[in-house]
Design an enzyme around this catalytic site. Structure first.
Site, PDB file in Angstrom:
ATOM      1  N   ASP A 151      55.473  54.371  61.540  1.00  0.00           N
ATOM      2  CA  ASP A 151      55.710  55.790  61.828  1.00  0.00           C
ATOM      3  C   ASP A 151      54.403  56.582  61.835  1.00  0.00           C
ATOM      4  OD1 ASP A 151      56.434  58.660  61.308  1.00  0.00           O
ATOM      5  OD2 ASP A 151      58.455  57.826  61.245  1.00  0.00           O
ATOM      6  N   SER A 172      57.493  60.485  65.509  1.00  0.00           N
ATOM      7  CA  SER A 172      58.760  60.067  64.920  1.00  0.00           C
ATOM      8  C   SER A 172      59.927  60.635  65.739  1.00  0.00           C
ATOM      9  CB  SER A 172      58.815  60.489  63.446  1.00  0.00           C
ATOM     10  OG  SER A 172      59.761  59.752  62.727  1.00  0.00           O
TER      11      SER A 172
END
Length: 259
Positions: A136, A21
């Site tokens: 993600d 991320s």
């Protein structure tokens, strides 16, 4: 970024970088050998000068269109490929099609960064040429020490900024109507949809806890007071990471760094 600065000041060599991320983005800057000034300039322009996740759209797939983040990643990293970075690098995303953690060591950097930051519900997922859907990496592994350890490069330093308490809502009424929430302004109030989706997409997992034990040095900067989307806290977050890491490195056994 603050931890990287402390490592540089302490003379600790970094010969491989990985991340998930936002950590994947910061790590990519380190793999490009950006110094502190250069990293701050690029990331401030990309994420601080204007909000990169406010291109809201009709939420058929996600709350935002994701175009602003894509443009910012292209502006910061261009068309570089992961295998062409100065340092060996990887980032992780979640392959929603196959239900597995994807570790990216090849391909266009901006594309896999875009996948790694695609928090479900907030940003549209990334789709590769085979039709696999990626989101993600924090959905499955927010602290990818395991993949780093598997490369066998040496001592592993893990930097965890995902374990802070995101919000609390003690005494809130979960079934309030939209009118009550918007106009009566009761306190305490429920977290909003952005906060809930962000937290749900990056909550700690059992693999994170196992990976923490697998790190030779585990650093958890005190960023509890920095909200997920508080871009204006950029300088404060860097300072917190730097001062914390500096103190922890001073206490760390020299053997960890081969000294």
């Amino acid at each position: 970024m603050g931890v990287l600065r402390a490592l540089a000041e302490a003379g600790v060599p970094v010969d491989m970088v990985g991340g998930c991320s936002m950590g994947a983005i910061v790590g990519a800057g380190a793999a490009m050998m950006w110094d502190n000034f250069e990293a701050e300039r690029h990331l401030r322009r990309a994420f601080v000068d204007s909000n990169p996740v406010n291109d809201f759209t009709l939420p058929l797939v996600a709350l935002t269109a994701g175009r602003k983040v894509t443009r910012r990643l292209l502006d910061a990293f261009g068309e570089r490929r992961i295998e062409d970075l100065w340092l060996p690098y990887f980032c992780v995303s979640t392959n929603l099609t196959r239900g597995t953690l994807a570790v990216h060591r090849h391909g266009e950097l901006w594309k896999w960064l875009r996948a790694s930051v695609a928090i479900p519900g907030i940003m549209p997922p990334w789709v590769n040429k085979d039709g696999d859907v990626f989101a993600d990496g924090g959905v499955l592994d927010n602290l990818p020490v395991g993949p780093m350890r598997a490369f066998g490069r040496g001592p592993v330093i893990a930097v965890d900024v995902g374990g802070a308490v995101a919000f609390a809502a003690q005494g809130a009424l979960p079934e309030e109507t939209w009118f009550e929430r918007l106009f009566l302004r009761r306190r305490p109030k429920m977290p909003n949809i952005l906060q809930i989706l962000l937290r749900a997409g990056t909550v700690k997992t059992p693999s994170d806890r196992l990976d923490r034990a697998g790190a030779d040095l585990y650093l958890k900067p005190p960023v509890e007071g920095v909200d997920f989307l508080d871009w204006k806290a950029f300088d404060r977050a860097i300072s917190l990471g730097w001062s914390f890491a500096k103190a922890e490195l001073a206490k760390a056994p020299a053997s960890i760094f081969g000294r």
